[in-house]
Design a protein around this motif. Structure first.
Motif, PDB file in Angstrom:
ATOM      1  N   GLN A 155      28.723  27.319  48.673  1.00 40.05           N
ATOM      2  CA  GLN A 155      29.200  27.395  47.293  1.00 40.05           C
ATOM      3  C   GLN A 155      29.362  28.844  46.857  1.00 40.05           C
ATOM      4  N   GLU A 156      28.407  29.681  47.240  1.00 38.72           N
ATOM      5  CA  GLU A 156      28.486  31.109  46.900  1.00 38.72           C
ATOM      6  C   GLU A 156      29.717  31.751  47.535  1.00 38.72           C
ATOM      7  N   ALA A 157      30.015  31.372  48.780  1.00 41.79           N
ATOM      8  CA  ALA A 157      31.201  31.908  49.450  1.00 41.79           C
ATOM      9  C   ALA A 157      32.471  31.508  48.698  1.00 41.79           C
ATOM     10  N   TYR A 158      32.558  30.251  48.286  1.00 40.15           N
ATOM     11  CA  TYR A 158      33.729  29.800  47.520  1.00 40.15           C
ATOM     12  C   TYR A 158      33.791  30.478  46.153  1.00 40.15           C
ATOM     13  N   ASP A 159      32.642  30.658  45.511  1.00 37.72           N
ATOM     14  CA  ASP A 159      32.608  31.306  44.203  1.00 37.72           C
ATOM     15  C   ASP A 159      33.079  32.757  44.269  1.00 37.72           C
ATOM     16  N   ASN A 160      32.879  33.392  45.416  1.00 38.35           N
ATOM     17  CA  ASN A 160      33.234  34.801  45.565  1.00 38.35           C
ATOM     18  C   ASN A 160      34.479  35.025  46.414  1.00 38.35           C
ATOM     19  N   ALA A 161      35.212  33.957  46.649  1.00 39.56           N
ATOM     20  CA  ALA A 161      36.431  34.072  47.457  1.00 39.56           C
ATOM     21  C   ALA A 161      37.483  34.890  46.715  1.00 39.56           C
ATOM     22  N   GLY A 162      38.303  35.534  47.485  1.00 38.21           N
ATOM     23  CA  GLY A 162      39.411  36.275  46.889  1.00 38.21           C
ATOM     24  C   GLY A 162      40.507  35.321  46.443  1.00 38.21           C
TER      25      GLY A 162
END
Length: 99
Positions: free
Chosen positions: A14-21
């Motif tokens: 979820q954190e990766a998706y939240d911080n995706a470009g």
């Protein structure tokens, strides 16, 4: 869901998706992308395994379209049953057993 079929998405994912470009975000960003084969004379790639989930947004037709992009004598395909795009999180034992 074509990204993750778990009831709750793992926090790290979820954190990766939240911080995706924004450039490579979402299915539409890659919908028209076509992989090209390596240049003539390029070194051979090692054995390659292409995996996708049965419920993945990456379709079987899409995966088959990548065949010519891999310069390897050993190219294998595997569909992870019951998984979407993140089979490692969804069915870690199945994923690990294949890899």
């Amino acid at each position: 869901n074509h990204q993750c079929r778990l009831t709750e998405m793992p926090a790290v994912l979820q954190e990766a998706y939240d911080n995706a470009g924004t450039v490579w975000s979402g299915i539409d960003a890659i919908a028209e992308y076509v992989a090209r084969p390596p240049p003539e004379g390029a070194a051979r790639m090692p054995s390659t395994l292409i995996m996708r989930g049965a419920h993945d947004f990456v379709s079987e037709a899409s995966v088959n379209g990548w065949k010519d992009a891999f310069n390897t004598p050993c190219l294998r395909f595997k569909t992870l049953e019951g998984c979407s795009h993140h089979g490692l999180f969804e069915k870690g034992s199945l994923y690990g057993g294949i890899v």
